[in-house]
Write a protein that holds these residues in place. Structure first.
Motif, short mmCIF file in Angstrom:
data_model
loop_
_atom_site.label_atom_id
_atom_site.label_comp_id
_atom_site.label_asym_id
_atom_site.label_seq_id
_atom_site.Cartn_x
_atom_site.Cartn_y
_atom_site.Cartn_z
N GLY A 161 12.62 45.33 6.42
CA GLY A 161 11.61 45.52 5.38
C GLY A 161 11.99 44.66 4.19
O GLY A 161 12.86 43.78 4.29
N SER A 162 11.39 44.90 3.06
CA SER A 162 11.71 44.09 1.89
C SER A 162 11.51 44.90 0.62
O SER A 162 10.56 45.67 0.50
CB SER A 162 10.83 42.83 1.84
OG SER A 162 11.17 42.02 0.75
N SER A 163 12.41 44.71 -0.33
CA SER A 163 12.29 45.37 -1.63
C SER A 163 12.43 44.33 -2.73
O SER A 163 13.07 44.56 -3.76
CB SER A 163 13.36 46.45 -1.78
OG SER A 163 14.65 45.88 -1.64
N TRP A 164 11.86 43.16 -2.46
CA TRP A 164 11.94 42.07 -3.44
C TRP A 164 11.30 42.49 -4.75
O TRP A 164 10.71 43.55 -4.87
CB TRP A 164 11.25 40.83 -2.88
CG TRP A 164 12.04 40.12 -1.82
CD1 TRP A 164 13.04 40.65 -1.06
CD2 TRP A 164 11.88 38.78 -1.40
NE1 TRP A 164 13.51 39.71 -0.18
CE2 TRP A 164 12.82 38.55 -0.37
CE3 TRP A 164 11.04 37.74 -1.77
CZ2 TRP A 164 12.94 37.33 0.28
CZ3 TRP A 164 11.15 36.52 -1.13
CH2 TRP A 164 12.09 36.31 -0.12
N VAL A 218 6.51 41.73 -3.96
CA VAL A 218 6.22 42.85 -3.07
C VAL A 218 5.68 44.06 -3.84
O VAL A 218 6.23 44.46 -4.86
CB VAL A 218 7.49 43.27 -2.30
CG1 VAL A 218 7.23 44.47 -1.41
CG2 VAL A 218 8.02 42.11 -1.46
N ASP A 219 4.61 44.62 -3.31
CA ASP A 219 4.06 45.85 -3.87
C ASP A 219 5.11 46.95 -3.74
O ASP A 219 5.57 47.26 -2.64
CB ASP A 219 2.79 46.22 -3.10
CG ASP A 219 2.13 47.50 -3.61
OD1 ASP A 219 2.71 48.16 -4.50
OD2 ASP A 219 1.04 47.83 -3.12
N GLN A 220 5.49 47.54 -4.86
CA GLN A 220 6.54 48.55 -4.84
C GLN A 220 6.11 49.85 -4.15
O GLN A 220 6.92 50.76 -3.95
CB GLN A 220 7.03 48.81 -6.25
CG GLN A 220 7.63 47.58 -6.93
CD GLN A 220 8.76 46.94 -6.12
OE1 GLN A 220 9.82 47.53 -5.96
NE2 GLN A 220 8.54 45.73 -5.62
N ASN A 221 4.84 49.94 -3.80
CA ASN A 221 4.34 51.09 -3.03
C ASN A 221 4.37 50.82 -1.52
O ASN A 221 3.84 51.61 -0.74
CB ASN A 221 2.92 51.44 -3.46
CG ASN A 221 2.87 51.95 -4.89
OD1 ASN A 221 3.70 52.75 -5.30
ND2 ASN A 221 1.90 51.47 -5.66
N ARG A 274 2.09 47.70 12.70
CA ARG A 274 0.83 47.88 11.97
C ARG A 274 0.38 46.57 11.32
O ARG A 274 -0.47 46.55 10.45
CB ARG A 274 1.00 48.96 10.90
CG ARG A 274 2.13 48.70 9.91
CD ARG A 274 2.22 49.77 8.82
NE ARG A 274 2.89 50.97 9.29
CZ ARG A 274 3.21 51.99 8.48
NH1 ARG A 274 2.89 51.93 7.20
NH2 ARG A 274 3.84 53.04 8.95
N ASN A 275 1.02 45.45 11.77
CA ASN A 275 0.73 44.13 11.21
C ASN A 275 0.84 44.14 9.69
O ASN A 275 0.04 43.52 8.98
CB ASN A 275 -0.66 43.65 11.65
CG ASN A 275 -0.72 43.37 13.13
OD1 ASN A 275 0.21 42.80 13.70
ND2 ASN A 275 -1.80 43.78 13.78
N TYR A 276 1.85 44.85 9.21
CA TYR A 276 2.06 44.97 7.77
C TYR A 276 3.03 43.90 7.27
O TYR A 276 4.14 43.79 7.77
CB TYR A 276 2.61 46.36 7.42
CG TYR A 276 2.73 46.55 5.93
CD1 TYR A 276 1.65 47.01 5.19
CD2 TYR A 276 3.90 46.23 5.26
CE1 TYR A 276 1.74 47.15 3.81
CE2 TYR A 276 4.00 46.36 3.88
CZ TYR A 276 2.91 46.82 3.17
OH TYR A 276 2.99 46.94 1.80
N ARG A 277 2.60 43.15 6.29
CA ARG A 277 3.43 42.11 5.70
C ARG A 277 3.94 42.56 4.33
O ARG A 277 3.15 42.87 3.45
CB ARG A 277 2.63 40.81 5.55
CG ARG A 277 2.14 40.26 6.88
CD ARG A 277 1.32 38.98 6.68
NE ARG A 277 0.74 38.57 7.96
CZ ARG A 277 1.37 37.85 8.87
NH1 ARG A 277 2.59 37.44 8.64
NH2 ARG A 277 0.79 37.55 10.01
N TYR A 278 5.25 42.55 4.18
CA TYR A 278 5.82 42.82 2.87
C TYR A 278 5.61 41.62 1.94
O TYR A 278 5.45 41.78 0.74
CB TYR A 278 7.32 43.12 2.99
CG TYR A 278 7.60 44.50 3.53
CD1 TYR A 278 7.68 45.60 2.68
CD2 TYR A 278 7.77 44.72 4.91
CE1 TYR A 278 7.92 46.88 3.17
CE2 TYR A 278 8.02 45.98 5.39
CZ TYR A 278 8.09 47.06 4.54
OH TYR A 278 8.33 48.33 5.01
#
Length: 271
Positions: free
Chosen positions: A181-184, A189-192, A262-266
């Motif tokens: 995942g990513s917490s950039w 990156v959306d923090q949600n 879910r084809n979710y891009r961070y």
């Protein structure tokens, strides 16, 4: 610290602004006998403001000078998107919008081929390319070297199956980043965004194997046939991320993790 705990692949980029510091660390560890230069694999990236053919070698040589290296093991196009050449890494207009530039990617690629022929880099590849963009390179008249790899975002929420299968069919190594995942920063990156490592399915599988969620997340991507790039500043987590070769996820676990896609891009700018 990464070299001390046995990491050998260093994934860098001009954009990161860390080349001078990476050079210092590499030289220190080579000097004290911890590692030899030939044991290290350094990846660098051609930033979006250097796509013009006459700038490609200059950009590579600039990075090599900062790194104090004679060659890179791998040099890849950071992104197919191109920005206006100049000193600004992210050039913007008076309205704060990015100023894009247009160079034929095939011409950029030909300049990379020349860098390889000159011995400045051993292999060349791409990053954040989709199938159409890769095919554009592969279909280039007079292609001398095809991309050895495509580095893209890849994790349990974005397993990139179609692109992975295509790259495999072309003999192109698939390299995955943001596998945890990513917490950039908020800028990227959306923090949600969903916390990948807190996924309950992932947690249950990790508990069953007496592993951490991060180790299972890495193992899943490895078993897809992906080369993993995992980022951490924590020495203990660096060690933990290497402890993924002493177990195998059975088919039922792989299917359970596959169902999480879910084809979710961070990172929204990736393809």
């Amino acid at each position: 610290m990464a070299i001390e705990v046995s990491y050998q692949h260093i994934d860098g980029a001009y954009l990161y602004g860390t080349e001078v510091y990476v050079s210092r660390a590499m030289r220190e560890k080579i000097a004290d006998g911890t590692v030899r230069r030939e044991d290290l694999f350094y990846t660098g990236k051609l930033w979006a403001t250097f796509h013009a053919p006459d700038l490609v070698r200059l950009a590579l040589e600039k990075s090599l000078k900062s790194l104090q290296l004679e060659y890179m093991d791998l040099f890849i196009i950071h992104s197919p998107e191109q920005l206006k050449p100049g000193d600004d890494i992210f050039p913007v207009d008076e309205n704060g919008q990015y100023i894009f530039h247009q160079t034929d990617l095939r011409d950029t690629w030909e300049a990379l081929e020349k860098c390889k022929d000159a011995g400045l880099v051993k292999s060349i590849g791409v990053s954040n390319f989709n199938r159409r963009q890769i095919e554009y390179i592969l279909n280039k008249p007079g292609l001398k070297y095809k991309p050895v790899c495509n580095q893209v975002e890849c994790h349990i929420y974005l397993n990139q199956r179609k692109l992975l299968d295509f790259c495999k069919s072309q003999g192109i190594v698939f390299v995955g980043y943001s596998v945890l995942g990513s917490s950039w920063t908020k800028h990227w990156v959306d923090q949600n965004s969903p916390a990948l490592l807190e996924d309950p399915v992932l947690a249950d599988i990790a508990k069953k194997h007496n592993k951490t969620p991060a180790q299972v997340a890495i193992r899943y991507v490895l078993q897809l046939g992906v080369v993993v790039v995992a980022k951490s500043f924590n020495p203990e987590r660096m060690k933990e991320n290497l402890q993924v070769f002493d177990f195998t996820l059975p088919s039922q676990d792989m299917k359970a993790l596959e169902a999480l896609n879910r084809n979710y891009r961070y990172l929204p700018f990736t393809r």
